[in-house]
Design a protein around this motif. Structure first.
Motif, short mmCIF file in Angstrom:
data_model
loop_
_atom_site.label_atom_id
_atom_site.label_comp_id
_atom_site.label_asym_id
_atom_site.label_seq_id
_atom_site.Cartn_x
_atom_site.Cartn_y
_atom_site.Cartn_z
N SER A 244 -7.09 -4.12 -1.75
CA SER A 244 -7.40 -3.13 -2.65
C SER A 244 -8.48 -2.84 -3.33
N ASN B 190 -1.53 0.83 -5.33
CA ASN B 190 -1.09 -0.39 -4.98
C ASN B 190 0.39 -0.32 -5.81
N ALA C 9 -0.61 -4.29 0.66
CA ALA C 9 -1.78 -3.83 0.37
C ALA C 9 -2.53 -5.19 0.86
N ALA D 58 1.11 -1.00 -0.08
CA ALA D 58 -0.15 0.09 -0.01
C ALA D 58 0.52 1.11 0.30
#
Ligand SMILES: [Zn+2]
Length: 490
Positions: free
Chosen positions: A209, A321, A206, A199
């Motif tokens: 997402s 991302n 992440a 992230a």
């Protein structure tokens, strides 16, 4: 003065509305999170389930008058594709999962959601409102042939998410047909992404997402897309309670062949949810729970219109991302090249390999980068400052077969720096369950450690063994910390 007072009152009222929506959101989602185990579908415990495992769960729903199960078509290999309808409200929501056969996290959460909807308990008011205000259409497994093989593509080897225009796959025609006939107001496009996305440029995975998918090259924002952003802002706020800093924003580059992009273009507010990675959750059971909480919170926001109070600008504060993670990053190892030591970092990734009928899996790990990796992070990190990287020992005895491994106390051997056995006869296996590296009869034994190679080696301080690596998994000799897992056949 009167004007100012009125303006102030309107402002104060809006603020009150926002804070009410805000606090409601979080207490509701907390209740979902805290009571999750009551509703978790216990028949699904890992990622490699098949359609045959979910058919009985769908059959159970047929006995409940609230649910309407229809077969909306069949896959290339004639597996039925089923849709479950529940609710009778004016806001239509279509949710589909596992368009990619190896992306099942949200599928599991959908069955947890069914359990919540059909079990009496503390959520009666919510359920009453949800089913009165929305009609939900779930397609839990759009690509059952892919799920059978635990692969992304369908049985025609086509990526359904690049088939929204050409529509060569029956599964693609089903999804487009549902969008065109139901004309849903909202669509949830449920996927899994690489566990190695971070992230933002940080060491945080992440774990989830989001994407308010673009509907054109210019990435314009019309009211359809704005609603996606508003819904995501609310769901992100919910998830930050459980994975602070662990929510990412998927790239919004327009992909003309993908379903999300087209469905947004066709007028359905589209929310993409991607399940990534979370530490020590290889079967993604915690991430499944986060899907459950996020999707239900999103549905509540749709049922109550609460999302309308969200500011779309907040969407852009979610970090994008990024590719900053390796599964393992070894920092500052010394390695001999031409008789001289050089200092390098090693970026190691572990790739899953399906075993048997894709019911289980092993790993084949690879050194994906080598050199100065100081701008990257590892999900696991090893500080090798002062340590020298060297080949592990090859056991002096060859194995006639994989089964021969049972004769050895592998853990004790690995702790002494034995990383490798040679096979006397070729094996068809590419991975195996024991933490040891096996060499086929013709594979060269000692080769320099470099990119593309399998990370099997030791790290020493002088003559003292410090770490033993086998196929990208490691044992820490000084602490006894044992992260060894499956082996590989090379
Ligand atoms: Zn996908």
């Amino acid at each position: 003065m009167l004007k100012t007072t009125t303006a102030f009152l309107i402002f104060a009222f809006k603020l009150l509305l926002m804070t009410t929506a805000y606090s409601q959101d979080l207490s509701f989602s907390k209740q979902l999170f805290d009571t999750y185990d009551t509703y978790r579908e216990s028949a699904l415990t890992h990622r490699r389930f098949k359609q045959i495992d979910i058919l009985p769960l769908i059959d159970q729903l047929k006995t409940d008058s609230r649910f309407e199960v229809t077969t909306v078509g069949e896959s290339v290999e004639k597996r039925p594709i089923q849709m479950i309808k529940v609710g009778s409200g004016p806001r239509k929501v279509l949710l589909w999962s596992q368009m990619h056969g190896d992306e099942p996290s949200a599928t599991m959460a959908i069955f947890d959601i069914f359990n919540l909807l059909r079990t009496d308990g503390p959520f009666e008011d919510f359920k009453k409102q949800l089913l009165a205000e929305t009609t939900l259409y779930f397609v839990p497994m759009l690509n059952p042939d892919g799920a059978e093989r635990y692969q992304r593509r369908n049985a025609l080897d086509i990526d359904l998410n690049r088939d929204a225009l050409r529509l060569q796959s029956p599964e693609s025609r089903i999804l487009k047909g549902l969008q065109q006939s139901l004309k849903p107001d909202f669509g949830f496009n449920l996927h899994d992404q690489s566990t190695r996305y971070s992230a933002g440029p940080t060491p945080k995975q992440a774990t989830i997402s989001f994407l308010a998918t673009a509907y054109d090259q210019a990435r314009n924002i019309n009211p359809v897309r704005e609603r996606s952003m508003q819904l995501i802002v609310g769901m992100n706020r919910v998830l930050q309670q459980y994975i602070p800093g662990g929510v990412g924003r998927f790239s919004d580059e327009f992909e003309p062949r993908a379903f999300g992009d087209n469905i947004q273009k066709w007028g359905t507010t589209l929310i993409l949810i991607e399940s990534g990675g979370y530490p020590n959750d290889p079967e993604k059971q915690f991430i499944r729970k986060l899907n459950y909480v996020a999707i239900l919170s999103g549905l509540q926001a749709i049922a109550t219109d609460a999302y309308k109070t969200e500011s779309r600008s907040e969407y852009n504060t979610i970090p994008e991302n990024e590719r900053y993670l390796f599964d393992v990053l070894i920092r500052n190892a010394q390695i001999m090249r031409g008789g001289k030591p050089i200092t390098v970092d090693l970026g190691i990734n572990r790739y899953e390999v399906n075993v048997g009928h894709a019911a289980t899996f092993g790993y084949r790990s690879v050194i994906d980068d080598f050199g100065d990796l100081s701008t990257f992070f590892g999900i696991e990190e090893i500080d090798a400052t002062g340590l020298t990287l060297a080949p592990g020992k090859i056991h002096p005895q060859s194995l006639r077969s994989l089964a021969d491994l049972k004769k050895y106390k592998l853990d004790s051997l690995v702790q002494l720096g034995v990383t490798t056995f040679r096979l006397a006869t070729p094996s068809r296996a590419t991975t195996h369950l024991s933490p040891i590296h096996l060499l086929q009869p013709t594979t060269t034994a000692v080769r320099p450690v470099q990119t593309g190679r399998i990370p099997t080696f030791v790290l020493r301080r002088g003559n003292q063994l410090r770490y033993v690596f086998v196929n990208g998994f490691w044992y820490d000799v000084s602490t006894g910390d044992n992260k060894l897992a499956t082996g590989v056949v090379e």
